[in-house]
Scaffold this motif. Structure first.
Motif, short mmCIF file in Angstrom:
data_model
loop_
_atom_site.label_atom_id
_atom_site.label_comp_id
_atom_site.label_asym_id
_atom_site.label_seq_id
_atom_site.Cartn_x
_atom_site.Cartn_y
_atom_site.Cartn_z
N ARG A 121 8.46 27.88 52.26
CA ARG A 121 7.94 26.54 52.53
C ARG A 121 7.13 26.52 53.82
NH1 ARG A 121 11.45 20.94 53.15
NH2 ARG A 121 9.67 19.55 53.45
N MET A 147 5.64 18.30 54.63
CA MET A 147 5.66 19.73 54.42
C MET A 147 5.12 20.52 55.61
SD MET A 147 3.88 21.95 51.36
CE MET A 147 4.62 20.94 50.09
N SER A 188 10.55 17.94 39.33
CA SER A 188 11.16 18.39 40.59
C SER A 188 11.37 17.21 41.53
CB SER A 188 10.29 19.46 41.25
OG SER A 188 8.98 18.97 41.50
N LEU A 242 14.89 15.80 43.36
CA LEU A 242 15.01 15.60 44.81
C LEU A 242 15.24 14.14 45.17
CD1 LEU A 242 12.10 17.96 45.90
CD2 LEU A 242 14.54 18.45 46.04
N SER A 251 18.05 22.83 44.08
CA SER A 251 17.36 21.97 45.04
C SER A 251 16.28 22.75 45.78
CB SER A 251 18.36 21.39 46.04
OG SER A 251 19.28 20.54 45.39
N LEU A 252 16.59 23.98 46.19
CA LEU A 252 15.61 24.81 46.88
C LEU A 252 14.45 25.16 45.96
CD1 LEU A 252 17.89 27.24 48.94
CD2 LEU A 252 16.41 25.44 49.84
N ILE A 259 12.18 22.20 45.55
CA ILE A 259 11.31 22.01 46.72
C ILE A 259 10.09 22.92 46.64
CG2 ILE A 259 11.14 22.36 49.21
CD1 ILE A 259 14.02 21.38 49.42
N HIS A 290 7.85 21.87 43.68
CA HIS A 290 7.21 20.60 44.03
C HIS A 290 6.04 20.85 44.97
CE1 HIS A 290 7.55 16.21 43.99
NE2 HIS A 290 7.21 16.22 45.27
N GLY A 291 6.27 21.66 45.99
CA GLY A 291 5.23 21.93 46.97
C GLY A 291 4.07 22.72 46.38
#
Length: 332
Positions: free
Chosen positions: A75, A144, A245, A249, A262-263, A266, A269-270
């Motif tokens: 990330r 982010m 996603s 979240l 969850s990771l 993320i 999603h990003g």
């Protein structure tokens, strides 16, 4: 001394003795002992040792995530700079392109006749998705990449105040974006089916190049040209990843995801947001700057007749031939 007073005193001394012993030890010995204890705890966790909590989620007994830790730096080291590049990089490229190439003008000028293209419902659906999408891009960029790229310049206090507003905006705008994405996907897919002439559109870059062998080219295009179709299916595909996603979240108590999920959510999603952001910049520039008369379509639902002939000639010929060509009345 009474037993009543002696008992608390003895308990206090007993509690203090271990602390006094640690204080007298060599600091290096204390650090080594702490390190050994941490290693023992970590080994137990990796072997599946469970903890206790009052939570009722399926993963309540898992005290820590032992998933590959490389997913966390992704990330900061990949997604954050990628989002910055997608937004500011694409803006820079298009500004340079417009300065060198200029915009795509209507060769026959404005006709003054406005042709019906989008219904009021279509226009509303477009803005239902577009406005939240822009706000999600900006707030998502802060969430982010803000700590790495903006906080050092703005300062911790100012950045904290901005983030206090950015987070709820990002969360609330997710709902209309999801709805807009769903309605666009269902309602507009029928006009986004690839056609044979779409390849020719790409070969001449849509006729938007104003120099060299590409100058003056007007490739065939239906209701949607090849570039718009590519943007639409990109939006549908990666928008689905963002919606899925984002739901995980945004509603953890509903989906009850594991820490690993969850990771992964993320990261997915990003990564999808980076792609949507880059394509959104292209879409915005093409509609507002590059194509003379293009923005009117999503303001009133009508386009100039010469714009329709130049940029969507196949569609224009079809509606003219089947009698569905409709002009905007002066009272409309």
């Amino acid at each position: 001394m009474s037993k009543t007073l002696l008992r608390p005193l003895l308990m206090l001394v007993a509690l203090m003795l271990p602390l006094m012993g640690f204080a007298a030890d060599d600091p290096g010995t204390v650090a080594q002992q702490a390190g050994n204890q941490t290693e023992v705890v970590w080994q137990a966790l990796q072997q599946g040792q469970e903890g206790y909590t009052t939570s009722q989620s399926p993963f309540h007994a898992k005290p820590i995530n032992t998933y590959d830790e490389r997913i966390i730096p992704v990330r900061e080291q990949v997604l954050a700079p990628g989002m910055m590049l997608a937004l500011f990089g694409m803006i820079g490229i298009f500004v340079l392109f417009v300065l060198v190439n200029g915009i795509s003008k209507l060769h026959d000028g404005y006709s003054g006749k406005m042709v019906f293209r989008w219904s009021k419902a279509d226009v509303a659906i477009h803005w239902l998705g577009a406005i939240p999408c822009l706000l999600l891009i900006l707030t998502g960029l802060l969430l982010m990449a803000g700590r790495h790229f903006f906080e050092p310049t703005l300062g911790q206090g100012t950045f904290a105040a901005i983030m206090a507003a950015a987070k709820p905006i990002h969360d609330y705008m997710a709902i209309p974006f999801m709805l807009g994405w769903l309605l666009m996907t269902i309602k507009w897919a029928k006009n986004q089916i690839p056609a044979k002439y779409d390849l020719d559109w790409f070969m001449v870059v849509g006729g938007y190049i104003n120099f060299g062998p590409f100058k003056g080219k007007h490739p065939d295009a239906g209701f949607a040209n090849a570039g718009e179709k590519m943007w639409f299916w990109t939006f549908v595909l990666f928008g689905a990843v963002i919606v899925a996603s984002g739901a995980v979240l945004l509603f953890p108590t509903v989906f009850e995801p594991s820490r690993t999920l969850s990771l992964l959510a993320i990261v997915a999603h990003g990564a999808s947001a980076i792609i949507i952001c880059a394509f959104s910049i292209v879409h915005i520039f093409m509609a507002t700057v590059m194509s003379e008369g293009g923005m009117e379509c999503m303001k009133s639902g009508y386009c100039d007749e010469n714009w329709a002939k130049q940029h969507h000639n196949v569609w224009y010929d079809e509606i003219k031939a089947d009698g569905t060509l409709k002009y905007k009345s002066e009272s409309a």
